[in-house]
Each structure stands twice: as structure tokens, then as C-alpha cells.
Design an enzyme around this catalytic site. Structure first.
Site, PDB file in Angstrom:
ATOM      1  N   THR A 190     -51.645  -6.844 121.857  1.00 20.23           N
ATOM      2  CA  THR A 190     -50.376  -6.324 122.382  1.00 20.23           C
ATOM      3  C   THR A 190     -49.969  -5.008 121.726  1.00 20.23           C
ATOM      4  O   THR A 190     -48.958  -4.418 122.104  1.00 20.23           O
ATOM      5  CB  THR A 190     -49.252  -7.351 122.139  1.00 20.23           C
ATOM      6  OG1 THR A 190     -49.305  -7.721 120.753  1.00 20.23           O
ATOM      7  CG2 THR A 190     -49.415  -8.590 122.999  1.00 20.23           C
ATOM      8  N   GLY A 191     -50.714  -4.553 120.724  1.00 27.73           N
ATOM      9  CA  GLY A 191     -50.336  -3.349 119.975  1.00 27.73           C
ATOM     10  C   GLY A 191     -50.795  -2.068 120.659  1.00 27.73           C
ATOM     11  O   GLY A 191     -51.486  -2.101 121.686  1.00 27.73           O
ATOM     12  N   VAL A 237     -53.037   0.098 119.768  1.00 28.58           N
ATOM     13  CA  VAL A 237     -54.507   0.204 119.845  1.00 28.58           C
ATOM     14  C   VAL A 237     -55.084  -0.889 120.740  1.00 28.58           C
ATOM     15  O   VAL A 237     -55.966  -0.634 121.557  1.00 28.58           O
ATOM     16  CB  VAL A 237     -55.140   0.123 118.431  1.00 28.58           C
ATOM     17  CG1 VAL A 237     -56.662   0.099 118.516  1.00 28.58           C
ATOM     18  CG2 VAL A 237     -54.686   1.294 117.562  1.00 28.58           C
ATOM     19  N   SER A 258     -46.160 -13.220 120.665  1.00 27.08           N
ATOM     20  CA  SER A 258     -46.698 -12.757 121.956  1.00 27.08           C
ATOM     21  C   SER A 258     -47.433 -13.836 122.731  1.00 27.08           C
ATOM     22  O   SER A 258     -47.895 -13.570 123.848  1.00 27.08           O
ATOM     23  CB  SER A 258     -47.678 -11.606 121.723  1.00 27.08           C
ATOM     24  OG  SER A 258     -47.056 -10.588 121.007  1.00 27.08           O
ATOM     25  N   ARG A 301     -63.358  -0.578 105.039  1.00 17.07           N
ATOM     26  CA  ARG A 301     -64.070   0.697 105.275  1.00 17.07           C
ATOM     27  C   ARG A 301     -64.924   1.146 104.100  1.00 17.07           C
ATOM     28  O   ARG A 301     -66.008   1.677 104.292  1.00 17.07           O
ATOM     29  CB  ARG A 301     -63.059   1.804 105.609  1.00 17.07           C
ATOM     30  CG  ARG A 301     -62.461   1.666 106.988  1.00 17.07           C
ATOM     31  CD  ARG A 301     -61.492   2.797 107.232  1.00 17.07           C
ATOM     32  NE  ARG A 301     -60.702   2.559 108.428  1.00 17.07           N
ATOM     33  CZ  ARG A 301     -59.467   2.997 108.584  1.00 17.07           C
ATOM     34  NH1 ARG A 301     -58.887   3.722 107.649  1.00 17.07           N
ATOM     35  NH2 ARG A 301     -58.812   2.738 109.700  1.00 17.07           N
ATOM     36  N   CYS A 323     -58.351   7.417 111.770  1.00 16.33           N
ATOM     37  CA  CYS A 323     -58.297   8.221 112.996  1.00 16.33           C
ATOM     38  C   CYS A 323     -58.412   9.730 112.719  1.00 16.33           C
ATOM     39  O   CYS A 323     -59.148  10.438 113.413  1.00 16.33           O
ATOM     40  CB  CYS A 323     -57.024   7.901 113.772  1.00 16.33           C
ATOM     41  SG  CYS A 323     -55.554   7.784 112.753  1.00 16.33           S
ATOM     42  N   SER A 345     -47.791   7.739 117.606  1.00  8.87           N
ATOM     43  CA  SER A 345     -48.495   6.527 118.050  1.00  8.87           C
ATOM     44  C   SER A 345     -49.519   6.077 117.016  1.00  8.87           C
ATOM     45  O   SER A 345     -49.966   4.927 117.047  1.00  8.87           O
ATOM     46  CB  SER A 345     -49.154   6.732 119.412  1.00  8.87           C
ATOM     47  OG  SER A 345     -49.923   7.903 119.415  1.00  8.87           O
ATOM     48  N   ARG A 380     -46.855  14.117 109.676  1.00  5.41           N
ATOM     49  CA  ARG A 380     -46.461  13.425 110.911  1.00  5.41           C
ATOM     50  C   ARG A 380     -45.615  14.381 111.734  1.00  5.41           C
ATOM     51  O   ARG A 380     -44.687  15.002 111.202  1.00  5.41           O
ATOM     52  CB  ARG A 380     -45.645  12.173 110.554  1.00  5.41           C
ATOM     53  CG  ARG A 380     -45.345  11.277 111.727  1.00  5.41           C
ATOM     54  CD  ARG A 380     -46.546  10.521 112.225  1.00  5.41           C
ATOM     55  NE  ARG A 380     -47.073   9.604 111.223  1.00  5.41           N
ATOM     56  CZ  ARG A 380     -48.243   8.972 111.352  1.00  5.41           C
ATOM     57  NH1 ARG A 380     -48.996   9.154 112.413  1.00  5.41           N
ATOM     58  NH2 ARG A 380     -48.676   8.167 110.402  1.00  5.41           N
ATOM     59  N   HIS A 396     -53.854  13.419 117.691  1.00  5.95           N
ATOM     60  CA  HIS A 396     -53.736  14.103 116.392  1.00  5.95           C
ATOM     61  C   HIS A 396     -54.443  15.465 116.480  1.00  5.95           C
ATOM     62  O   HIS A 396     -55.413  15.619 117.237  1.00  5.95           O
ATOM     63  CB  HIS A 396     -54.448  13.316 115.290  1.00  5.95           C
ATOM     64  CG  HIS A 396     -53.796  12.037 114.874  1.00  5.95           C
ATOM     65  ND1 HIS A 396     -52.604  11.582 115.352  1.00  5.95           N
ATOM     66  CD2 HIS A 396     -54.212  11.106 113.955  1.00  5.95           C
ATOM     67  CE1 HIS A 396     -52.301  10.438 114.763  1.00  5.95           C
ATOM     68  NE2 HIS A 396     -53.259  10.114 113.921  1.00  5.95           N
TER      69      HIS A 396
HETATM   70  N1  LIG Z   1     -52.272   3.534 116.110  1.00  9.43           N
HETATM   71  C1  LIG Z   1     -53.376   4.209 115.819  1.00  9.43           C
HETATM   72  O1  LIG Z   1     -53.574   5.360 116.262  1.00  9.43           O
HETATM   73  C2  LIG Z   1     -54.434   3.607 114.941  1.00  9.43           C
HETATM   74  C3  LIG Z   1     -55.608   4.327 114.764  1.00  9.43           C
HETATM   75  C4  LIG Z   1     -56.609   3.783 113.982  1.00  9.43           C
HETATM   76  C5  LIG Z   1     -56.422   2.542 113.409  1.00  9.43           C
HETATM   77  N2  LIG Z   1     -55.260   1.867 113.591  1.00  9.43           N
HETATM   78  C6  LIG Z   1     -55.127   0.552 112.960  1.00  9.43           C
HETATM   79  O2  LIG Z   1     -55.066  -0.448 113.972  1.00  9.43           O
HETATM   80  C7  LIG Z   1     -54.211  -1.504 113.551  1.00  9.43           C
HETATM   81  C8  LIG Z   1     -53.117  -1.731 114.603  1.00  9.43           C
HETATM   82  O3  LIG Z   1     -52.396  -0.553 114.809  1.00  9.43           O
HETATM   83  P1  LIG Z   1     -51.396  -0.365 116.030  1.00  9.43           P
HETATM   84  O4  LIG Z   1     -50.992   1.056 115.941  1.00  9.43           O
HETATM   85  O5  LIG Z   1     -51.966  -0.880 117.299  1.00  9.43           O
HETATM   86  O6  LIG Z   1     -50.148  -1.310 115.582  1.00  9.43           O
HETATM   87  P2  LIG Z   1     -49.036  -2.022 116.477  1.00  9.43           P
HETATM   88  O7  LIG Z   1     -48.772  -1.281 117.726  1.00  9.43           O
HETATM   89  O8  LIG Z   1     -47.912  -2.289 115.545  1.00  9.43           O
HETATM   90  O9  LIG Z   1     -49.716  -3.432 116.896  1.00  9.43           O
HETATM   91  C9  LIG Z   1     -49.974  -4.448 115.952  1.00  9.43           C
HETATM   92  C10 LIG Z   1     -50.691  -5.596 116.626  1.00  9.43           C
HETATM   93  O10 LIG Z   1     -50.976  -6.579 115.627  1.00  9.43           O
HETATM   94  C11 LIG Z   1     -50.478  -7.840 116.050  1.00  9.43           C
HETATM   95  N3  LIG Z   1     -50.052  -8.664 114.931  1.00  9.43           N
HETATM   96  C12 LIG Z   1     -49.086  -8.404 114.020  1.00  9.43           C
HETATM   97  N4  LIG Z   1     -48.930  -9.447 113.179  1.00  9.43           N
HETATM   98  C13 LIG Z   1     -49.811 -10.389 113.586  1.00  9.43           C
HETATM   99  C14 LIG Z   1     -50.126 -11.710 113.141  1.00  9.43           C
HETATM  100  N5  LIG Z   1     -49.505 -12.256 112.106  1.00  9.43           N
HETATM  101  N6  LIG Z   1     -51.088 -12.396 113.792  1.00  9.43           N
HETATM  102  C15 LIG Z   1     -51.726 -11.851 114.851  1.00  9.43           C
HETATM  103  N7  LIG Z   1     -51.472 -10.609 115.338  1.00  9.43           N
HETATM  104  C16 LIG Z   1     -50.523  -9.891 114.696  1.00  9.43           C
HETATM  105  C17 LIG Z   1     -49.294  -7.499 116.925  1.00  9.43           C
HETATM  106  O11 LIG Z   1     -48.990  -8.607 117.729  1.00  9.43           O
HETATM  107  P3  LIG Z   1     -47.463  -8.884 118.218  1.00  9.43           P
HETATM  108  O12 LIG Z   1     -47.231  -7.961 119.382  1.00  9.43           O
HETATM  109  O13 LIG Z   1     -47.537 -10.320 118.628  1.00  9.43           O
HETATM  110  O14 LIG Z   1     -46.581  -8.622 117.054  1.00  9.43           O
HETATM  111  C18 LIG Z   1     -49.855  -6.301 117.696  1.00  9.43           C
HETATM  112  O15 LIG Z   1     -50.701  -6.767 118.726  1.00  9.43           O
HETATM  113  C19 LIG Z   1     -53.713  -1.105 112.165  1.00  9.43           C
HETATM  114  O16 LIG Z   1     -54.596  -1.657 111.212  1.00  9.43           O
HETATM  115  C20 LIG Z   1     -53.844   0.382 112.166  1.00  9.43           C
HETATM  116  O17 LIG Z   1     -53.982   0.927 110.870  1.00  9.43           O
HETATM  117  C21 LIG Z   1     -54.259   2.368 114.356  1.00  9.43           C
END
Ligand SMILES: NC(=O)c1ccc[n+]([C@@H]2O[C@H](COP(=O)([O-])OP(=O)(O)OC[C@H]3O[C@@H](n4cnc5c(N)ncnc54)[C@H](OP(=O)(O)O)[C@@H]3O)[C@@H](O)[C@H]2O)c1
Length: 334
Positions: free
Chosen positions: A13-14, A16, A42, A101, A130, A160, A236, A243
Site C-alpha cells: 500500500t506504500g 514504492v 490495510s 545493503r 535511490c 515521494s 530535500r 530525484h
Molecule cells: N519512496 C522511495 O522513493 C523509496 C526509494 C527507495 C527505497 N525506499 C524504501 O522502501 C521502503 C518503503 O518506502 P515507501 O516510501 O513506500 O513508504 P510508505 O509509503 O510509508 O509505505 C510503507 C509501507 O509499509 C507498510 N508497513 C508499515 N508498517 C508495517 C507493518 N508493521 N507490517 C507490514 N507492513 C507495514 C505500509 O503498510 P500500511 O499502509 O498498512 O501502513 C506501507 O505499505 C522503505 O524502506 C524505504 O526506505 C523508498
């Protein structure tokens, strides 16, 4: 590996996770079955996939039975707890967090650079930071041609990159500023709308942030270049998506702009947009939702010998996360 693997997206749902589901569909990854996992909040939510919907399930210890590939993007704590469980159940984890990593037993892969490293995985493969992935899409081909000694760089990172809550924060703050209402903050320590924050991730005793040091540490591992040095300031900016990084790179061998341009034009996953006279250079606004990164503003660095400056932009939700993860999964089923 099963040719039609059962794939799970953890953190579906996040910001990514949503892109991972779309990327699996758009690239026609041969998904046998798709399982979507997130927090209890979710569970029951339905997300679109192909012509139907898939119901999100709560992530639990027994979620990985029968799953072949799990794409994790739910943060480092979830990865640390559940990735080893998934690997023990025979699933290959592609992890987006920073948890594994720098683990010497875990490959860290950008397929255009070190796809062969996928082969020595022991159940977990890490997706890079990223900003590092986007920078290396342009830097690595130049390194392969001219031998990169070090870089100085500043990043311009979209909100994002902080996840779904940060996208909502920028939207809300812009609205508040326009309506002359008090600005409220939840995600960043300062207002991000109409501002820039020289602060991404937590500070280290050296004064750099953790995010800034990922370029050197992860860059060394991905490029197989143990002496690579990077001095980076991560910033940021109030951009929704994609980016950008301004890079000054010093090379062992002399590198002319013409020779560098030839190298960059042939680089996989990279477009060259470099026509300053027509105001043409990579812009995050137009690189959002595109698979390829783009490089431009290529010029001789006037402050060092054998130096080049360039500007590289890319969608960090795609090349910096979801796309790179799906490309790794593609390597697994080859
Ligand atoms: N955003 C980027 O550009 C980017 C790039 C590279 C790497 N990342 C990495 O990817 C990861 C996610 O980033 P994001 O930006 O997508 O974050 P986000 O939008 O905040 O999404 C977080 C996701 O994790 C889930 N989650 C949170 N707590 C949980 C739990 N206890 N059990 C199961 N699922 C859980 C959330 O589910 P709910 O909706 O149910 O809370 C949601 O699906 C991070 O490690 C981040 O560092 C992000």
C-alpha cells in the site's frame, strides 16, 4: 526458480509498493500468483492488478509459505524481522530498505551495472539507495571508460522519497500557503513547501547524514570499486517525484566531453538530454513515471584535472526502487 513465480509485495500500500504492482504488470513479469501484504491497518483493502483487484493481507510470520519471490518495501525494521523468515521458507527476497545493503553475504544490485551479482544470493538481494542508483546510472559508464577516482555531489530529492505521508504533506502545505493559513508539519522538521531542506536521513558524528554516505558505501559495492570516494550533500526539495543529482567527477584518464557523450549515449537505461542552447536538460517533472534516467549539462569541470560535471535525474520510485526491484526479479527468472 519457478518460471511463473508466486510473487509477494510487502508494503503493497506504500509509495514504492504501489509502483511495484504497476511495474510487474507493465513489464509483463510472469507472475503466477500475486500476494499483497501490508500492516493490519490495510488488511482487506483491494488494490488493482491487471483487470481485477487483489485483497491486501496482514503481514505475518507464516505469510511466505509457497511464495517464490518477495519484493519488500515496508521499511528497515520490517525487513530485518521478516526477510530472514521469508528466505528460510525458500523465498528469494528483493529488499528495498537499507537493512541488508552493506551485508557482505547480500548482493547489492543495479542490473545495468552488476546483474551477475544476483547469482551469489543466499535468499536476500538488496536494492540500492535511490539517489545512489540514479547517480550510478550515469557515473558507472563513465567510470568503466575513464576510471572514476571521486565525486562531489549535491542531490535534489523529491518528497515521494520519504513515502506516501510526505507527498500528502507537500500537497497540504502548498494549499495552506496559498490560502494564507498556518502551515502544519508532520513528516519533516521544517516546512517543505516553497523551501529546501539540506537534511535527508539522520546526522552522523562526522556531520554528513547517513543518506549522504550511502553514495560512497553502496557505490563501492555496486561498482566493485573499493577506493571510490564521494562527498555528498543531500537536499530535500518541494518536488513530488524524481530525484536529481549535480555531480562533479574526477577520473584517472583524461575525459573529453565528446568522448563522455559517446559513452553516455550507449549506456543502458539512460537518455542524454543535453542541448543548453534550447534549454534542454533533464527535468524531474518530465522524468517522473519514466523507466530511464536522463543525464545532461555535461561539461569539463573547471576546478579539477580530468574532471566532468553533469546533472542526472530519474524517478526514484522506479529506478531508485520499484523498477530496479522488478529488474532484479527478472534476472532471477532468466
Ligand atoms: N519512496 C522511495 O522513493 C523509496 C526509494 C527507495 C527505497 N525506499 C524504501 O522502501 C521502503 C518503503 O518506502 P515507501 O516510501 O513506500 O513508504 P510508505 O509509503 O510509508 O509505505 C510503507 C509501507 O509499509 C507498510 N508497513 C508499515 N508498517 C508495517 C507493518 N508493521 N507490517 C507490514 N507492513 C507495514 C505500509 O503498510 P500500511 O499502509 O498498512 O501502513 C506501507 O505499505 C522503505 O524502506 C524505504 O526506505 C523508498
Amino acid at each position: 526458480m519457478n518460471r511463473n513465480p508466486h510473487v509477494a509485495v510487502v508494503g503493497a500500500t506504500g509509495a514504492v509498493g504501489i509502483e511495484m504492482i504497476k511495474t510487474l504488470e507493465q513489464r509483463q513479469f510472469p507472475v503466477g500468483k500475486l500476494t499483497l501484504l501490508a500492516s493490519a491497518r490495510s488488511a482487506g483493502k483491494k488494490l488493482p492488478y491487471k483487470d481485477s483487484e487483489v485483497t491486501v493481507q496482514e503481514l505475518k510470520q507464516d505469510s511466505f509459505k509457497g511464495i517464490d519471490i518477495a519484493l519488500f518495501s515496508a521499511g528497515g525494521a520490517i525487513s530485518r524481522e521478516f526477510a530472514p523468515i521469508a528466505a528460510k521458507d525458500g523465498c528469494v527476497v528483493v529488499d528495498n530498505s537499507s537493512a541488508f545493503r552493506m551485508d557482505t553475504a547480500v548482493p547489492l544490485v543495479v542490473p545495468e551495472i552488476n546483474a551477475a551479482d544476483v547469482k551469489w544470493h543466499k535468499g536476500i538481494i538488496a536494492n540500492p539507495n535511490c539517489t545512489t542508483a540514479i547517480t550510478l546510472m550515469a557515473l558507472y559508464p563513465l567510470h568503466a571508460a575513464f576510471g572514476c577516482k571521486r565525486i562531489f555531489a549535491s542531490s535534489y530529492q523529491a518528497v515521494s522519497g520519504t513515502g506516501a505521508k510526505a507527498i500528502a504533506e507537500l500537497e497540504r502545505q502548498v494549499d495552506q500557503v496559498v490560502k494564507r493559513q498556518p502551515v502544519t508539519r508532520e513528516v519533516y522538521p521544517h516546512q517543505i513547501a516553497f523551501n529546501v531542506l539540506p537534511h535527508v536521513d539522520s546526522f552522523l558524528p562526522t556531520g554528513y547524514t547517513k543518506e549522504e554516505m550511502k553514495m560512497e558505501n553502496e557505490g563501492r559495492k555496486i561498482m566493485h570499486h573499493p577506493t571510490f570516494k564521494a562527498s555528498v550533500t543531500c537536499v530535500r526539495v518541494p518536488v513530488y517525484r524524481a530525484h536529481s543529482v549535480a555531480v562533479s567527477a574526477e577520473f584517472e584518464k583524461p575525459a573529453t566531453v565528446e568522448a563522455a557523450l559517446e559513452v553516455l549515449k550507449k549506456a543502458p537505461g539512460l537518455d542524454v538530454i543535453d542541448n543548453p542552447a534550447k534549454c534542454e536538460y533533464p527535468l524531474p517533472l518530465y522524468l517522473a513515471q519514466r523507466y530511464n534516467c536522463a543525464v545532461g549539462r555535461l561539461r569539463k569541470d573547471c576546478a579539477m584535472d580530468n574532471g566532468l560535471c553533469f546533472w542526472v535525474s530519474g524517478d526514484q520510485l522506479l529506478k531508485g526502487a520499484a523498477l530496479n526491484a522488478v529488474q532484479i526479479a527478472e534476472e532471477l527468472v532468466k
